[in-house]
Write a protein that holds these residues in place. Structure first.
Motif, short mmCIF file in Angstrom:
data_model
loop_
_atom_site.label_atom_id
_atom_site.label_comp_id
_atom_site.label_asym_id
_atom_site.label_seq_id
_atom_site.Cartn_x
_atom_site.Cartn_y
_atom_site.Cartn_z
N GLY A 56 -0.55 43.44 29.92
CA GLY A 56 -0.47 42.70 31.17
C GLY A 56 -1.64 43.03 32.08
O GLY A 56 -2.63 43.62 31.64
N SER A 57 -1.52 42.66 33.34
CA SER A 57 -2.55 42.93 34.33
C SER A 57 -2.12 44.16 35.13
O SER A 57 -1.09 44.15 35.81
N LEU A 58 -2.91 45.21 35.05
CA LEU A 58 -2.60 46.48 35.68
C LEU A 58 -3.22 46.54 37.07
O LEU A 58 -4.37 46.17 37.26
N SER A 59 -2.44 47.02 38.06
CA SER A 59 -2.97 47.16 39.41
C SER A 59 -4.11 48.17 39.39
O SER A 59 -4.18 49.02 38.49
N PRO A 60 -5.04 48.10 40.35
CA PRO A 60 -6.21 49.00 40.34
C PRO A 60 -5.86 50.48 40.26
O PRO A 60 -6.58 51.25 39.63
N HIS A 103 1.37 49.40 38.91
CA HIS A 103 2.16 48.23 38.52
C HIS A 103 1.48 47.48 37.38
O HIS A 103 0.26 47.40 37.31
N LEU A 104 2.31 46.91 36.52
CA LEU A 104 1.84 46.08 35.42
C LEU A 104 2.54 44.73 35.54
O LEU A 104 3.77 44.67 35.60
N VAL A 105 1.76 43.64 35.60
CA VAL A 105 2.32 42.30 35.73
C VAL A 105 2.05 41.53 34.44
O VAL A 105 0.95 41.58 33.91
N TYR A 106 3.07 40.84 33.95
CA TYR A 106 2.92 40.03 32.74
C TYR A 106 3.81 38.80 32.83
O TYR A 106 4.69 38.71 33.70
N MET A 137 7.13 35.31 35.47
CA MET A 137 6.37 36.51 35.81
C MET A 137 7.30 37.71 36.01
O MET A 137 8.36 37.59 36.62
N PHE A 138 6.84 38.84 35.48
CA PHE A 138 7.57 40.10 35.58
C PHE A 138 6.62 41.17 36.10
O PHE A 138 5.41 41.10 35.87
N VAL A 139 7.17 42.19 36.76
CA VAL A 139 6.37 43.34 37.19
C VAL A 139 7.10 44.60 36.74
O VAL A 139 8.32 44.70 36.83
N GLN A 140 6.31 45.54 36.24
CA GLN A 140 6.87 46.82 35.81
C GLN A 140 6.27 47.91 36.67
O GLN A 140 5.05 47.99 36.84
N ASP A 141 7.12 48.75 37.24
CA ASP A 141 6.67 49.93 37.98
C ASP A 141 6.30 50.98 36.93
O ASP A 141 7.14 51.41 36.15
N CYS A 142 5.04 51.36 36.91
CA CYS A 142 4.55 52.27 35.86
C CYS A 142 5.02 53.71 36.05
O CYS A 142 4.90 54.52 35.13
N GLN A 143 5.56 54.05 37.22
CA GLN A 143 6.12 55.39 37.44
C GLN A 143 7.54 55.48 36.89
O GLN A 143 7.88 56.41 36.17
N THR A 144 8.38 54.49 37.26
CA THR A 144 9.79 54.53 36.87
C THR A 144 10.06 53.75 35.58
O THR A 144 11.15 53.86 35.02
N ALA A 147 -6.56 45.34 47.31
CA ALA A 147 -6.90 46.76 47.31
C ALA A 147 -5.69 47.64 47.62
O ALA A 147 -5.69 48.83 47.29
N ASP A 148 -4.62 47.08 48.22
CA ASP A 148 -3.44 47.89 48.53
C ASP A 148 -2.58 48.18 47.31
O ASP A 148 -1.58 48.88 47.40
N ASN A 149 -2.97 47.65 46.13
CA ASN A 149 -2.25 47.86 44.87
C ASN A 149 -0.82 47.34 44.90
O ASN A 149 -0.02 47.67 44.04
#
Length: 168
Positions: free
Chosen positions: A12-16, A20-23, A29-36, A77-79
Motif C-alpha cells: 500500500g501507500s505508507l505515510s512518510p 499508516h498504510l493505506v490500500y 479504501m482501508f488504513v492500517q495503523d502500523c503500530q497497533t 507532512a502531518d502523516n
C-alpha cells in the motif's frame, strides 16, 4: 522520508513517518495503523470503474481489479492527512482492442473516451487516517472538466496548506 512523496510498498501507500498504510481492496479504501496493526475501512461505496485507486496509471486501469491495490494518494507532512483524485469512468464507453503483441491473437475491451462521448468525472477527497474522516472538496467548475494534480511539494511557500491542480 520526504513529506507528501508517494512512499509505496508492495502492500500500500505508507505515510512518510511509517505510521499508516493505506490500500484499496474490493474497490474500497482501508488504513492500517502500523503500530497497533489495526485496520479500518474508510469507504464503502467503491465499485468497478469508480474505485478509490486514483484512476489509471500510465494507461493501466487499477479500478477494474477487486484485489488489493496501491492507491495513488498524496500524504501531508502531518502523516495524518492524505488526498486522492477519484475518477469515475462508469459512463465512459468500452472499446475493443486487438492485442497483437501476445503469442495468440486476443481481443479485450477497455474503457476509452472518444470525441463526443462521455468523459471521466473527477472528485477531490481529503482523508484523515487517524479519525477515518473523509471530506469531498467541490472542484466542479466546468461540465466534463479534466483534472490533473500538480506536484508543488518542493515549493516551500506552498507548505502543506494547498493542493494544486489544473482543469480544462
Amino acid at each position: 522520508a520526504n513529506p507528501g512523496r508517494q512512499n509505496r510498498s508492495a502492500f500500500g501507500s505508507l505515510s512518510p513517518d511509517g505510521s499508516h498504510l493505506v490500500y484499496v481492496d474490493s474497490y474500497n479504501m482501508f488504513v492500517q495503523d502500523c503500530q497497533t496493526m489495526q485496520t479500518s475501512q474508510l469507504t464503502t461505496d467503491g465499485e468497478k470503474y469508480y474505485a478509490y485507486t486514483g484512476g489509471d496509471m500510465m494507461g493501466i486501469r487499477f479500478d477494474v481489479r477487486p484485489e488489493r491495490t496501491i492507491p495513488r494518494i498524496m500524504w501531508a507532512a502531518d502523516n495524518e492527512h492524505f488526498y486522492l483524485f477519484r475518477e469515475d469512468v462508469r459512463k465512459v464507453g468500452m472499446q475493443s482492442i486487438i492485442d497483437t503483441f501476445s503469442d495468440t491473437l486476443a481481443v479485450k475491451s477497455e474503457k476509452y473516451q472518444w470525441t463526443g462521448s462521455n468523459v471521466p468525472q473527477w472528485e477531490l477527497l481529503i482523508f484523515n487516517a487517524r479519525s477515518g474522516e473523509k471530506q469531498q472538496v467541490d472542484i466542479s467548475r466546468w461540465e466534463d472538466q479534466i483534472v490533473v494534480a500538480l506536484d508543488a511539494r518542493d515549493h516551500k511557500s506552498a507548505g502543506d496548506t494547498y493542493i494544486f491542480f489544473t482543469r480544462s
